[in-house]
Write a protein that holds these residues in place. Structure first.
Motif, PDB file in Angstrom:
ATOM      1  N   ALA A 196     -63.499 -37.354 -83.480  1.00 37.19           N
ATOM      2  CA  ALA A 196     -62.636 -36.231 -83.855  1.00 37.19           C
ATOM      3  C   ALA A 196     -62.650 -35.208 -82.720  1.00 37.19           C
ATOM      4  O   ALA A 196     -63.669 -35.001 -82.068  1.00 37.19           O
ATOM      5  CB  ALA A 196     -63.147 -35.599 -85.153  1.00 37.19           C
ATOM      6  N   ARG A 197     -61.517 -34.565 -82.497  1.00 36.75           N
ATOM      7  CA  ARG A 197     -61.375 -33.668 -81.347  1.00 36.75           C
ATOM      8  C   ARG A 197     -60.915 -32.274 -81.740  1.00 36.75           C
ATOM      9  O   ARG A 197     -60.347 -32.064 -82.802  1.00 36.75           O
ATOM     10  CB  ARG A 197     -60.355 -34.235 -80.359  1.00 36.75           C
ATOM     11  CG  ARG A 197     -60.719 -35.572 -79.757  1.00 36.75           C
ATOM     12  CD  ARG A 197     -61.828 -35.402 -78.770  1.00 36.75           C
ATOM     13  NE  ARG A 197     -62.283 -36.662 -78.242  1.00 36.75           N
ATOM     14  CZ  ARG A 197     -62.598 -36.846 -76.974  1.00 36.75           C
ATOM     15  NH1 ARG A 197     -62.497 -35.867 -76.096  1.00 36.75           N
ATOM     16  NH2 ARG A 197     -63.045 -38.017 -76.572  1.00 36.75           N
ATOM     17  N   TYR A 198     -61.137 -31.352 -80.809  1.00 40.86           N
ATOM     18  CA  TYR A 198     -60.566 -30.006 -80.900  1.00 40.86           C
ATOM     19  C   TYR A 198     -59.985 -29.654 -79.542  1.00 40.86           C
ATOM     20  O   TYR A 198     -60.378 -30.209 -78.520  1.00 40.86           O
ATOM     21  CB  TYR A 198     -61.604 -28.963 -81.313  1.00 40.86           C
ATOM     22  CG  TYR A 198     -62.754 -28.811 -80.343  1.00 40.86           C
ATOM     23  CD1 TYR A 198     -62.618 -28.070 -79.164  1.00 40.86           C
ATOM     24  CD2 TYR A 198     -63.985 -29.404 -80.601  1.00 40.86           C
ATOM     25  CE1 TYR A 198     -63.661 -27.936 -78.274  1.00 40.86           C
ATOM     26  CE2 TYR A 198     -65.032 -29.272 -79.715  1.00 40.86           C
ATOM     27  CZ  TYR A 198     -64.874 -28.540 -78.557  1.00 40.86           C
ATOM     28  OH  TYR A 198     -65.909 -28.413 -77.680  1.00 40.86           O
ATOM     29  N   THR A 199     -59.024 -28.757 -79.553  1.00 42.42           N
ATOM     30  CA  THR A 199     -58.530 -28.149 -78.324  1.00 42.42           C
ATOM     31  C   THR A 199     -58.283 -26.682 -78.622  1.00 42.42           C
ATOM     32  O   THR A 199     -57.898 -26.329 -79.735  1.00 42.42           O
ATOM     33  CB  THR A 199     -57.258 -28.855 -77.799  1.00 42.42           C
ATOM     34  OG1 THR A 199     -56.892 -28.299 -76.534  1.00 42.42           O
ATOM     35  CG2 THR A 199     -56.105 -28.732 -78.760  1.00 42.42           C
ATOM     36  N   CYS A 200     -58.569 -25.847 -77.642  1.00 37.72           N
ATOM     37  CA  CYS A 200     -58.431 -24.398 -77.853  1.00 37.72           C
ATOM     38  C   CYS A 200     -58.038 -23.715 -76.549  1.00 37.72           C
ATOM     39  O   CYS A 200     -58.196 -24.268 -75.467  1.00 37.72           O
ATOM     40  CB  CYS A 200     -59.729 -23.809 -78.395  1.00 37.72           C
ATOM     41  SG  CYS A 200     -61.142 -24.024 -77.308  1.00 37.72           S
TER      42      CYS A 200
END
Length: 192
Positions: free
Chosen positions: A88-92
């Motif tokens: 699972a990933r995040y980008t900010c």
């Protein structure tokens, strides 16, 4: 990265943000990432809490009592499944990072005084090792090994040779990559 008129290495980040693997990211492991994720962020394959927030394994010591998992099914801590996909990933937005250099958008770049190679190892190798000099640092980077993760092909946890912790991202011969970094050290002279 480029060498300025004084021979110092400088870098410009061509990206407007950061991305990372969500599981295992927490206020304990990466407080700056967690602060940056509070707004202007996108998440994929994570759990969704009843109040519309996100959650993944390792984010908190105690999991929420229920949520919707990454496959869209009802989830509880004792259901036998992970709430978030292992990859699972995040980008900010980078501007949200409290530790970012105030000059990070300077067209001349920011001075680089250290390069860290981030291979993943759970045992044997210290988290941080300092080289004796620039060429020794290139050697150490070329000898990196990482445990495979859900983001790579192969068995999770199996050790693989991972020069500069860049194996999945380097599209050309690693011998040429090493030669490039050795040449950069020569060009920087006493600033290497």
């Amino acid at each position: 990265m480029h060498i300025d008129k004084e021979g110092r290495l400088r870098a410009i980040n061509p990206e407007a943000g950061f991305f990372g693997v969500a599981p295992g990211t927490s206020n304990y492991t990466n407080r700056s990432a967690m602060e940056a994720l509070k707004k202007d962020s996108i998440f994929s394959n994570v759990g969704l809490t009843p109040d519309g927030d996100v959650w993944w394994e390792g984010m908190t010591e105690t999991p929420p009592p229920n949520l919707i998992d990454w496959t869209g099914r009802a989830w509880t801590p004792d259901c036998g499944r992970k709430a978030a996909h292992p990859n699972a990933r995040y980008t900010c937005a980078a501007k949200n990072c409290p530790a970012i250099d105030p000059e990070w958008e300077n067209g001349e770049g920011v001075p680089i005084s250290a390069i860290l190679f981030g291979g993943r190892r759970s045992t044997t190798v210290p988290l941080v090792c300092e080289s004796f000099d620039f060429n020794h640092g290139v050697f150490m980077g070329s000898m990196c090994a990482s445990e495979q993760t859900a983001a790579s092909e192969g068995t999770v946890g199996k050790l693989r040779i991972d020069p500069f912790a860049m194996r999945p991202f380097c599209g050309y011969n690693f011998g040429d990559y090493v030669a490039h970094w050795l040449a950069m050290g020569e060009k920087m002279g006493p600033h290497a």
